[in-house]
Design a protein around this motif. Structure first.
Motif, PDB file in Angstrom:
ATOM      1  N   THR A 178       0.852  -1.191   0.000  1.00 18.19           N
ATOM      2  CA  THR A 178       0.000   0.000   0.000  1.00 18.19           C
ATOM      3  C   THR A 178       0.883   1.235   0.000  1.00 18.19           C
ATOM      4  O   THR A 178       1.875   1.298   0.725  1.00 18.19           O
ATOM      5  CB  THR A 178      -0.916  -0.008   1.239  1.00 18.19           C
ATOM      6  N   ARG A 179       0.522   2.219  -0.805  1.00 17.38           N
ATOM      7  CA  ARG A 179       1.299   3.446  -0.918  1.00 17.38           C
ATOM      8  C   ARG A 179       0.408   4.654  -0.651  1.00 17.38           C
ATOM      9  O   ARG A 179      -0.724   4.708  -1.149  1.00 17.38           O
ATOM     10  CB  ARG A 179       1.895   3.587  -2.321  1.00 17.38           C
ATOM     11  N   PRO A 180       0.930   5.626   0.117  1.00 17.73           N
ATOM     12  CA  PRO A 180       0.159   6.859   0.335  1.00 17.73           C
ATOM     13  C   PRO A 180      -0.172   7.516  -0.998  1.00 17.73           C
ATOM     14  O   PRO A 180       0.662   7.577  -1.895  1.00 17.73           O
ATOM     15  CB  PRO A 180       1.104   7.733   1.154  1.00 17.73           C
TER      16      PRO A 180
END
Length: 139
Positions: free
Chosen positions: A20-22
């Motif tokens: 998951t990436r911001p």
């Protein structure tokens, strides 16, 4: 979904395993990866991505992670109601956990909503919110 099958994991752990990436969130394949890792070594458990419509999801009536959201330009009465009354952002999608039909009211479905907890939705909402892709853990 993991909790339903007795697998203890935190949101942080799943996010890390799913890459998951911001700003860009979690991809479906990333979530699939995390679930595969977390179910590894569990006898008989298999993670599957299944394309099915709302009726197919209701027929299965088993927990799954599903993607929901409104189209970019809501047109139907239900879509407009969801955008205005329920504050759904048109064009935005996110994942929730489908937990099956409500036992006391079969016209409702139980949804695990990450930000709001357990909710009961009208089953008809699947017709315009559900994006026809589900991740199941079988076993």
């Amino acid at each position: 979904l993991l909790h339903h099958y007795g697998i203890n994991s935190t949101e942080t752990e799943v996010a890390r395993l799913a890459h998951t990436r911001p700003g860009s969130g979690t991809s479906r394949l990333g979530l699939f990866r995390a679930l595969k890792i977390l179910t590894r070594g569990k006898p008989g458990m298999r993670v599957r991505i299944v394309r099915c419509d709302g009726e197919g999801l209701l027929r299965r009536n088993r927990p799954a992670v599903i993607t929901v959201g409104l189209t970019e330009n809501p047109r139907t009465e239900e879509e407009i109601k969801a955008a205005t009354l329920w504050n759904w952002q048109p064009g935005a999608v996110h994942d929730v956990t489908f937990l099956g039909r409500d036992e006391t009211n079969p016209s409702k479905i139980r949804i695990g909503e990450p930000e709001f907890g357990l909710e009961k939705w009208d089953a008809g909402a699947l017709d315009f919110l559900y994006k026809n892709m589900a991740i199941f853990i079988e076993g």
